[in-house]
Scaffold this active site. Structure first.
Site, PDB file in Angstrom:
ATOM      1  N   ARG A 339       3.519   6.640  -9.880  1.00 27.77           N
ATOM      2  CA  ARG A 339       2.912   5.478 -10.446  1.00 27.77           C
ATOM      3  C   ARG A 339       2.370   6.289 -11.790  1.00 27.77           C
ATOM      4  O   ARG A 339       1.568   7.235 -11.755  1.00 27.77           O
ATOM      5  CB  ARG A 339       1.654   4.994  -9.774  1.00 27.77           C
ATOM      6  CG  ARG A 339       0.929   4.076 -10.733  1.00 27.77           C
ATOM      7  CD  ARG A 339      -0.178   3.121  -9.720  1.00 27.77           C
ATOM      8  NE  ARG A 339      -1.380   3.829  -9.480  1.00 27.77           N
ATOM      9  CZ  ARG A 339      -2.381   3.065  -8.833  1.00 27.77           C
ATOM     10  NH1 ARG A 339      -2.529   1.845  -9.014  1.00 27.77           N
ATOM     11  NH2 ARG A 339      -3.381   4.025  -8.374  1.00 27.77           N
ATOM     12  N   GLU A 431      -2.101  -6.850 -11.123  1.00 25.50           N
ATOM     13  CA  GLU A 431      -3.458  -6.764 -11.073  1.00 25.50           C
ATOM     14  C   GLU A 431      -4.275  -6.917 -12.405  1.00 25.50           C
ATOM     15  O   GLU A 431      -5.317  -6.730 -12.648  1.00 25.50           O
ATOM     16  CB  GLU A 431      -3.510  -5.055 -10.841  1.00 25.50           C
ATOM     17  CG  GLU A 431      -2.958  -4.090 -11.816  1.00 25.50           C
ATOM     18  CD  GLU A 431      -3.049  -2.731 -11.556  1.00 25.50           C
ATOM     19  OE1 GLU A 431      -3.769  -2.517 -10.446  1.00 25.50           O
ATOM     20  OE2 GLU A 431      -2.493  -1.920 -12.153  1.00 25.50           O
ATOM     21  N   ASP A 459      -8.385  -4.197  -9.446  1.00 22.48           N
ATOM     22  CA  ASP A 459      -8.191  -4.041 -10.768  1.00 22.48           C
ATOM     23  C   ASP A 459      -8.209  -5.474 -11.105  1.00 22.48           C
ATOM     24  O   ASP A 459      -8.699  -6.115 -12.327  1.00 22.48           O
ATOM     25  CB  ASP A 459      -6.881  -3.458 -11.229  1.00 22.48           C
ATOM     26  CG  ASP A 459      -7.256  -1.989 -11.906  1.00 22.48           C
ATOM     27  OD1 ASP A 459      -8.363  -1.958 -12.864  1.00 22.48           O
ATOM     28  OD2 ASP A 459      -6.911  -1.038 -11.616  1.00 22.48           O
ATOM     29  N   ASP A 631     -11.980   4.649  -6.764  1.00 26.27           N
ATOM     30  CA  ASP A 631     -11.168   5.083  -7.939  1.00 26.27           C
ATOM     31  C   ASP A 631     -11.792   4.519  -9.237  1.00 26.27           C
ATOM     32  O   ASP A 631     -12.541   3.640  -9.309  1.00 26.27           O
ATOM     33  CB  ASP A 631      -9.552   4.833  -7.675  1.00 26.27           C
ATOM     34  CG  ASP A 631      -9.158   3.690  -7.318  1.00 26.27           C
ATOM     35  OD1 ASP A 631      -9.854   2.531  -7.714  1.00 26.27           O
ATOM     36  OD2 ASP A 631      -8.038   3.399  -7.172  1.00 26.27           O
TER      37      ASP A 631
END
Length: 729
Positions: A339, A431, A459, A631
């Protein structure tokens, strides 16, 4: 090492230049001068395009803000809102029917359904553990977690508990009986396993029996009469029964079984984005080096266990004898995806000719791509992908134009690296709301290289709040999952993916289980993801991957997708665009305070580790002390939620300031056992505290509500302060 190296109009950080020259380029067949010349042209071509995309984001957000401002509050009319979004180009026309054409896709992505790990790439130990999590001990996963309760003498504390062990063994035999049953007997009755004439034979007191489905026998290790391991297959995944009568567990088992090993984390995303804190060239090189060594199969990590330091290495492939006597080799490691970062941030690891930091995503495309070349040609080829593909997960894209630029950038990177076109595949993180609302058009733009769409609920919620910041106060955070847009979002992702031909060719994924210590609850709830037709879903640890693998034995995802394919979509665009505003009159003073404290504590608890220690993802105790995986996406939700309530007068700035100070003391206490921890109270002047304060008070003005600009700036300042302190000492 020079601080910076000038080459081809670029100013490159010394550590990055040396890494490329000494580690990444050797063995690729790419000459150093050619690489930097091509890299310079790629940066020159795509930097303006990335900046233009960010300008479009800002312009659209300003227009949406003005729409809500003009509406003056109250419920938004769905038809008028949809028409407005279309008029400004936020919504685009959906393409007609089409099927993706991506080829050279490994089976782990195309046809095998199973758990997917996501781990911070800067942590070599986590990365190695995750790569090795392709296979996991079911006995260890059951014994060491809350999946087996601790009642009636089944406690985990102390030395090995045989009562708990017996419960684990019983649960393992239950799995075998449910998914690889014997014909006319239970695996609990087996006294020995052997192989005869290419078939599995299970000895019981009543006589020998075979598998109910003989084709589930896939292979074995050891001798046919006394195998060390028996390999079974079900729903595309493997189960290994390990046999050792001299083992402490096997010696007490009638069949000598010491463990049941499940094929678990079939795929793993190595993350350079939300779960890491990479703010400079030094940090980025750590990530690029770990990816390079993963592609070479050489990554190691020092692990302390039992007072001794061990070197953890990547697992080799697993070799068996197939039923016909031929050699069968299965991958020993998870198939790895990378990613990269999104379009937003820049990095001074490279400065352009004008001295400006360049888009970080271009660096990720270049340098993780360069590392991936080692898996495509040369002595390490095929250690990850057997089809010659590289799998890139692209986060935080807003709509089809951004997907198109991301694909063009990958094509440009292929040219720089001398790769065959369409080698660099793309996974689209669904997202951001503009992507969700235009998902089919996004897939169209990537139709020849897309291998993945995934619902990133966290997100997606942060973007939902920020995009509609002026529409009104949002519902309480815990109530967000019950709002109409989220079900529409999750259903549409699967339905549109199947419409576009993902079945048997690409992954449709679901999001993370965020409570890593509550795995009994995970085992109860996360079965919803394969039931929904998703052929992968995120888990926070190798242990969680082994447990989540059970769900893919319980559910045949391919059959679920076959049922859903061709049917009508289960949601509408209007439902997707329903704004989750709440009713402040329903929230008394205590409810508002609790919501504020919960969000503040979550933000502080995450930010203090990010800024002070450079930890981008970790188990952070919530306000009640329950460890949750946090996160940047979770931080985005909490900080944006506070900003929204503050903007609409649900809470006051004075209440926010008071909560910040009170919760800082709570977070300090939760971290008191960490000898290197830098307390936020009573000064309330640390970079971490100021970062959290800025996130919540200035959140409405952050681009898309992202936390990165503030976190990066404060982390850089903290690193500089730490460097000065070390120099002074």
């Amino acid at each position: 090492m020079p601080e910076r190296v000038e080459t081809n109009g670029l100013s490159v950080a010394g550590e990055l230049y040396a890494f490329v020259r000494d580690e990444a380029l050797p063995g690729t067949g790419i000459r150093e001068e050619d690489f930097w010349a091509r890299a310079g042209r790629l940066l020159e071509e795509f930097t303006p395009q990335v900046r233009e995309l960010l300008d479009v984001r800002d312009r659209l957000q300003e227009q949406i803000d003005e729409f809500h401002r003009s509406a003056g509050g109250g419920e938004t009319d769905p038809e008028a809102y949809g028409a407005f979004l279309r008029s400004i180009g936020y919504l685009v026309d959906e393409p007609g029917d089409f099927q993706i054409t991506t080829d050279r896709v490994d089976a782990e992505i195309a046809t095998v359904s199973g758990p997917q790990l996501v781990v911070p790439l800067l942590n070599a130990r986590f990365a190695a553990n995750a790569a090795n999590a392709r296979w996991g001990s079911l006995y260890d996963a059951l014994y060491g977690t809350d999946v087996i309760d601790e009642g009636e003498g089944r406690e985990r504390a102390g030395a090995y508990n045989p009562v708990r062990g017996a419960a684990v063994v019983a649960r393992g035999r239950q799995l075998l009986d449910e998914h690889t049953p014997l014909a006319g007997a239970s695996h609990t009755e087996v006294t020995a396993y052997r192989i005869a004439e290419g078939a599995l034979v299970a000895e019981t007191e009543a006589g020998p029996v075979g598998l109910a489905e003989a084709a589930q026998f896939a292979g074995y290790r050891g001798s046919p009469t006394q195998p060390e391991a028996v390999l079974l297959a079900h729903h595309g995944l493997h189960i290994e029964i390990q046999i050792d009568r001299g083992h402490p567990i096997g010696s007490g088992d009638a069949a000598g079984v010491k463990d049941i090993v499940l094929e678990s984390a079939v795929t793993t995303i190595m993350d350079l984005e939300d779960s890491v804190a990479a703010v400079d060239a030094e940090d980025k090189v750590v990530g690029y080096r770990n990816w390079l060594q993963l592609m070479q199969g050489t990554l190691t990590a020092e692990v302390e266990k039992g007072g001794r330091t061990q070197t953890r290495r990547l697992n080799p492939d697993r070799v068996y004898a197939a039923p016909d006597g031929a050699e069968l080799t299965l991958p020993g490691r998870s198939l790895l995806l990378i990613r990269q970062v999104g379009h937003l941030m820049t990095s001074d690891a490279i400065l352009d000719a004008a001295g400006n930091p360049v888009p970080e995503e271009i660096l990720d495309a270049l340098f993780t791509g360069l590392g991936s070349v080692h898996d495509l040609r040369g002595p390490y080829a095929g250690g990850n992908s057997r089809t010659g593909s590289v799998y890139i997960v692209k986060p935080k894209v807003h709509g089809p134009r951004e997907v198109a630029v991301a694909c063009a950038l990958l094509a440009g990177a292929e040219s720089v690296l001398g790769l065959e076109p369409l080698t660099l595949k793309i996974g689209i993180m669904d997202e951001e709301r503009r992507t969700s609302a235009n998902l089919k058009a996004c897939i169209w733009e990537a139709r020849d290289r897309v291998v993945f769409i995934n619902t990133g609920f966290l997100d997606r919620t942060g973007d939902e709040i920020h995009t509609s910041m002026l529409a009104g106060p949002m519902v309480r955070k815990a109530d967000m999952r019950a709002t109409s847009w989220i079900k529409a979002y999750e259903d549409a992702n699967v339905d549109i993916g199947l419409e576009c031909g993902f079945r048997g060719r690409a992954q449709i994924g679901k999001g993370m289980w965020a409570a890593p210590d509550n795995l009994a609850e995970m085992l109860d709830q996360k079965i919803a993801h394969p039931l929904a037709g998703a052929n992968c879903a995120w888990v926070p640890s190798p242990t969680a991957a082994t447990l989540h693998a059970i769900h893919y034995h319980q559910i045949d995802v391919d059959a679920q997708q076959a049922k859903l394919a061709g049917g009508a979509r289960r949601s509408t665009l209007q439902q997707l665009l329903t704004i989750p505003t709440g009713d402040p009159s329903a929230w008394d003073a205590e409810a508002r305070r609790n919501e504020l404290d919960n969000n503040i504590q979550s933000t502080l608890g995450y930010v203090v580790r990010w800024v002070n220690a450079g930890v981008g993802c970790s188990k952070v105790p919530d306000i009640h002390g329950t460890p949750l995986m946090e996160d940047r996406a979770t931080c985005r939700i909490s900080s944006q939620h506070i900003s929204n309530w503050l903007l609409h007068g649900v809470i006051t700035e004075e209440q926010v300031e008071e909560s910040l100070r009170r919760m800082a003391a709570v977070v300090d206490e939760q971290n008191a056992s960490d000898p290197g921890y830098l307390p936020m109270a009573p000064s309330f002047a640390t970079e971490a505290f100021l970062a959290a304060r800025e996130l919540v008070l200035e959140g409405a003005h952050q681009p898309s509500g992202y936390t990165e600009p503030i976190l990066h700036r404060r982390r850089e300042a903290q690193k500089h302060s730490d460097d000065l302190a070390r120099s002074a000492s």
